[in-house]
Motif scaffolding. Structure first.
Motif, PDB file in Angstrom:
ATOM      1  N   ARG A  29       0.830  -1.209   0.000  1.00 28.56           N
ATOM      2  CA  ARG A  29       0.000   0.000   0.000  1.00 28.56           C
ATOM      3  C   ARG A  29       0.869   1.266   0.000  1.00 28.56           C
ATOM      4  NH1 ARG A  29      -5.193   0.147   2.566  1.00 28.56           N
ATOM      5  NH2 ARG A  29      -6.386  -1.719   2.018  1.00 28.56           N
ATOM      6  N   ALA A  30       1.835   1.330   0.920  1.00 27.25           N
ATOM      7  CA  ALA A  30       2.705   2.502   1.003  1.00 27.25           C
ATOM      8  C   ALA A  30       3.558   2.640  -0.250  1.00 27.25           C
ATOM      9  CB  ALA A  30       3.598   2.409   2.241  1.00 27.25           C
ATOM     10  N   GLY A  31       4.009   1.494  -0.790  1.00 25.17           N
ATOM     11  CA  GLY A  31       4.829   1.531  -1.995  1.00 25.17           C
ATOM     12  C   GLY A  31       4.092   2.127  -3.175  1.00 25.17           C
ATOM     13  N   LEU A  32       2.824   1.762  -3.357  1.00 29.30           N
ATOM     14  CA  LEU A  32       2.034   2.331  -4.444  1.00 29.30           C
ATOM     15  C   LEU A  32       1.825   3.828  -4.230  1.00 29.30           C
ATOM     16  CD1 LEU A  32       0.328   2.276  -6.970  1.00 29.30           C
ATOM     17  CD2 LEU A  32      -1.588   1.389  -5.602  1.00 29.30           C
ATOM     18  N   ALA A  33       1.464   4.219  -3.010  1.00 28.06           N
ATOM     19  CA  ALA A  33       1.231   5.640  -2.722  1.00 28.06           C
ATOM     20  C   ALA A  33       2.497   6.459  -2.959  1.00 28.06           C
ATOM     21  CB  ALA A  33       0.746   5.806  -1.281  1.00 28.06           C
ATOM     22  N   ASN A  34       3.637   5.950  -2.497  1.00 32.41           N
ATOM     23  CA  ASN A  34       4.901   6.678  -2.669  1.00 32.41           C
ATOM     24  C   ASN A  34       5.314   6.742  -4.132  1.00 32.41           C
ATOM     25  OD1 ASN A  34       5.091   7.099   0.086  1.00 32.41           O
ATOM     26  ND2 ASN A  34       6.405   5.327   0.435  1.00 32.41           N
ATOM     27  N   ALA A  35       5.097   5.653  -4.860  1.00 34.45           N
ATOM     28  CA  ALA A  35       5.446   5.657  -6.279  1.00 34.45           C
ATOM     29  C   ALA A  35       4.599   6.666  -7.053  1.00 34.45           C
ATOM     30  CB  ALA A  35       5.273   4.260  -6.864  1.00 34.45           C
ATOM     31  N   LEU A  36       3.308   6.712  -6.760  1.00 37.30           N
ATOM     32  CA  LEU A  36       2.419   7.650  -7.452  1.00 37.30           C
ATOM     33  C   LEU A  36       2.815   9.102  -7.229  1.00 37.30           C
ATOM     34  CD1 LEU A  36      -1.086   6.023  -6.862  1.00 37.30           C
ATOM     35  CD2 LEU A  36      -0.044   6.494  -9.088  1.00 37.30           C
ATOM     36  N   THR A  37       3.306   9.421  -6.046  1.00 38.21           N
ATOM     37  CA  THR A  37       3.632  10.811  -5.708  1.00 38.21           C
ATOM     38  C   THR A  37       5.115  11.117  -5.854  1.00 38.21           C
ATOM     39  OG1 THR A  37       3.711  10.179  -3.365  1.00 38.21           O
ATOM     40  CG2 THR A  37       1.652  11.129  -4.178  1.00 38.21           C
ATOM     41  N   SER A  38       5.890  10.205  -6.434  1.00 37.35           N
ATOM     42  CA  SER A  38       7.309  10.457  -6.673  1.00 37.35           C
ATOM     43  C   SER A  38       7.467  11.496  -7.784  1.00 37.35           C
ATOM     44  CB  SER A  38       8.019   9.169  -7.064  1.00 37.35           C
ATOM     45  OG  SER A  38       7.592   8.756  -8.357  1.00 37.35           O
ATOM     46  N   PRO A  39       8.558  12.273  -7.778  1.00 36.67           N
ATOM     47  CA  PRO A  39       8.774  13.266  -8.839  1.00 36.67           C
ATOM     48  C   PRO A  39       8.762  12.661 -10.236  1.00 36.67           C
ATOM     49  CG  PRO A  39      10.280  13.674  -7.019  1.00 36.67           C
ATOM     50  CD  PRO A  39       9.589  12.369  -6.716  1.00 36.67           C
ATOM     51  N   VAL A  40       9.323  11.463 -10.396  1.00 39.16           N
ATOM     52  CA  VAL A  40       9.385  10.821 -11.712  1.00 39.16           C
ATOM     53  C   VAL A  40       7.984  10.539 -12.242  1.00 39.16           C
ATOM     54  CG1 VAL A  40      10.048   8.702 -12.914  1.00 39.16           C
ATOM     55  CG2 VAL A  40      11.676   9.815 -11.378  1.00 39.16           C
ATOM     56  N   VAL A  41       7.135   9.965 -11.415  1.00 37.63           N
ATOM     57  CA  VAL A  41       5.782   9.622 -11.861  1.00 37.63           C
ATOM     58  C   VAL A  41       4.926  10.870 -12.001  1.00 37.63           C
ATOM     59  CG1 VAL A  41       3.666   8.390 -11.232  1.00 37.63           C
ATOM     60  CG2 VAL A  41       5.889   7.269 -10.979  1.00 37.63           C
ATOM     61  N   MET A  42       5.081  11.824 -11.106  1.00 42.83           N
ATOM     62  CA  MET A  42       4.317  13.070 -11.242  1.00 42.83           C
ATOM     63  C   MET A  42       4.663  13.778 -12.544  1.00 42.83           C
ATOM     64  SD  MET A  42       4.220  14.555  -7.339  1.00 42.83           S
ATOM     65  CE  MET A  42       3.108  15.892  -7.721  1.00 42.83           C
ATOM     66  N   THR A  43       5.938  13.765 -12.918  1.00 41.10           N
ATOM     67  CA  THR A  43       6.333  14.357 -14.188  1.00 41.10           C
ATOM     68  C   THR A  43       5.663  13.643 -15.346  1.00 41.10           C
ATOM     69  OG1 THR A  43       8.481  15.083 -13.329  1.00 41.10           O
ATOM     70  CG2 THR A  43       8.292  14.827 -15.710  1.00 41.10           C
ATOM     71  N   ALA A  44       5.681  12.310 -15.327  1.00 41.33           N
ATOM     72  CA  ALA A  44       5.045  11.538 -16.396  1.00 41.33           C
ATOM     73  C   ALA A  44       3.545  11.779 -16.455  1.00 41.33           C
ATOM     74  CB  ALA A  44       5.340  10.055 -16.195  1.00 41.33           C
ATOM     75  N   LEU A  45       2.930  11.976 -15.294  1.00 37.89           N
ATOM     76  CA  LEU A  45       1.488  12.200 -15.242  1.00 37.89           C
ATOM     77  C   LEU A  45       1.093  13.559 -15.804  1.00 37.89           C
ATOM     78  CD1 LEU A  45       0.427  10.747 -11.770  1.00 37.89           C
ATOM     79  CD2 LEU A  45      -0.606  10.167 -13.963  1.00 37.89           C
ATOM     80  N   PHE A  46       1.855  14.594 -15.451  1.00 40.18           N
ATOM     81  CA  PHE A  46       1.385  15.956 -15.696  1.00 40.18           C
ATOM     82  C   PHE A  46       2.102  16.686 -16.814  1.00 40.18           C
ATOM     83  CE2 PHE A  46       0.237  15.229 -11.155  1.00 40.18           C
ATOM     84  CZ  PHE A  46      -1.141  15.264 -11.328  1.00 40.18           C
ATOM     85  N   GLU A  47       3.010  16.025 -17.546  1.00 36.41           N
ATOM     86  CA  GLU A  47       3.632  16.681 -18.696  1.00 36.41           C
ATOM     87  C   GLU A  47       2.640  16.871 -19.832  1.00 36.41           C
ATOM     88  OE1 GLU A  47       8.421  16.000 -18.879  1.00 36.41           O
ATOM     89  OE2 GLU A  47       7.143  14.369 -19.538  1.00 36.41           O
ATOM     90  N   SER A  48       1.603  16.062 -19.879  1.00 37.45           N
ATOM     91  CA  SER A  48       0.596  16.165 -20.932  1.00 37.45           C
ATOM     92  C   SER A  48      -0.640  16.875 -20.399  1.00 37.45           C
ATOM     93  CB  SER A  48       0.217  14.766 -21.421  1.00 37.45           C
ATOM     94  OG  SER A  48      -0.892  14.824 -22.295  1.00 37.45           O
ATOM     95  N   ALA A  49      -1.295  17.661 -21.264  1.00 37.41           N
ATOM     96  CA  ALA A  49      -2.522  18.339 -20.841  1.00 37.41           C
ATOM     97  C   ALA A  49      -3.665  17.353 -20.639  1.00 37.41           C
ATOM     98  CB  ALA A  49      -2.919  19.394 -21.876  1.00 37.41           C
ATOM     99  N   ALA A  50      -3.669  16.240 -21.400  1.00 40.17           N
ATOM    100  CA  ALA A  50      -4.722  15.239 -21.244  1.00 40.17           C
ATOM    101  C   ALA A  50      -4.408  14.371 -20.031  1.00 40.17           C
ATOM    102  CB  ALA A  50      -4.828  14.376 -22.496  1.00 40.17           C
ATOM    103  N   PRO A  51      -5.324  14.269 -19.063  1.00 43.97           N
ATOM    104  CA  PRO A  51      -5.019  13.577 -17.809  1.00 43.97           C
ATOM    105  C   PRO A  51      -5.185  12.063 -17.894  1.00 43.97           C
ATOM    106  CG  PRO A  51      -7.227  14.454 -17.724  1.00 43.97           C
ATOM    107  CD  PRO A  51      -6.652  14.901 -19.034  1.00 43.97           C
ATOM    108  N   VAL A  52      -4.883  11.424 -16.781  1.00 44.94           N
ATOM    109  CA  VAL A  52      -5.019   9.982 -16.597  1.00 44.94           C
ATOM    110  C   VAL A  52      -6.141   9.731 -15.593  1.00 44.94           C
ATOM    111  CG1 VAL A  52      -3.886   7.928 -15.633  1.00 44.94           C
ATOM    112  CG2 VAL A  52      -2.620   9.460 -17.160  1.00 44.94           C
ATOM    113  N   ALA A  53      -6.935   8.678 -15.831  1.00 37.48           N
ATOM    114  CA  ALA A  53      -7.946   8.240 -14.869  1.00 37.48           C
ATOM    115  C   ALA A  53      -7.424   6.993 -14.169  1.00 37.48           C
ATOM    116  CB  ALA A  53      -9.266   7.938 -15.563  1.00 37.48           C
TER     117      ALA A  53
END
Length: 232
Positions: free
Chosen positions: A53-77
């Protein structure tokens, strides 16, 4: 990573996210619907469950994943659930559009805080796959659909994964896996044979639950970046 390097990484991620939020929305409302299924069967003890559980939460909020998520204007669900026996699937996060860092942080908190459901049931991978496909069928309209299954054991209850692929709505769905070592022999080979489905599908490996966060981070970055690049 040293402090200076980590600081630069955080600053870069913040700048990219800030620029992305100023961009006009693209014609596509959502570039990827991502359903994440986590193993909560009897082979996963309480410490391992907490690490997952903690590993998934930390991975989602890591700088690397946040960059991948928000570099595009079209979001992820995103949709997150735990699975074990035939009918033991627990929704941790219902479909949520990750449109801002604030929303992402709230999703990570939900993942950590949700109480664990049943912990004494076998590993019903076929049912886990069928449940995930059913949820993806009800996802927001997106360009791509991915089901991501994490687990440490082979199917030992109910119908096989092949039955799920034959009888549930998997058209247009890519299925990736995160195989966790320690509980079963040749779990990576089993996931490669039984779980992978669709173009570009892949397996990420965690040596054990201590390695889960790092493996999840690698997998999320790999899943998210092709969708972002394809939308350019």
């Amino acid at each position: 990573m040293g402090f200076d390097a980590k600081y630069r990484s955080l600053v870069r991620a913040a700048l990219i996210i800030g620029v992305a939020l100023l961009l006009p929305q693209s014609a596509t409302a959502c570039r990827l619907a991502l359903a994440l299924g986590l193993d909560a069967s009897a082979s996963v003890d309480s410490d391992e469950h907490s690490l997952m559980r903690a590993g998934l939460a930390n991975a989602l909020t890591s700088p690397v994943v946040m960059t991948a998520l928000f570099e595009s204007a079209a979001p992820v669900a995103i949709f997150v659930y735990e699975w074990s026996g035939r009918r033991q699937q627990q929704v941790l996060v219902d479909w949520t559009i990750l449109d801002t860092p604030t929303t992402l942080t709230a999703v990570a908190a939900e993942i950590v805080a949700a109480p664990r459901g049943d912990d004494e049931f076998p590993t019903a991978l076929g049912y886990a796959l069928g449940f995930g496909a059913t949820q993806l069928a009800a996802a927001p309209a997106c360009d791509f659909y991915t089901l991501d299954i994490s687990g440490d054991g082979e199917n030992n209850e109910g119908f096989q994964p092949s039955h799920a692929f034959a009888h549930f709505p998997f058209d247009g769905v890519t299925v990736n896996g995160l195989a966790i070592g320690g509980a079963a022999v040749d779990i990576v080979e089993y996931y490669q044979r039984e779980i992978l489905r669709g173009p570009g599908a892949f397996i990420e490996q965690a040596r054990d639950y201590q390695d889960f966060e790092a493996a999840m981070l690698r997998k999320l970055e790999r899943e998210l970046r092709p969708m972002m690049l394809g939308g350019l």
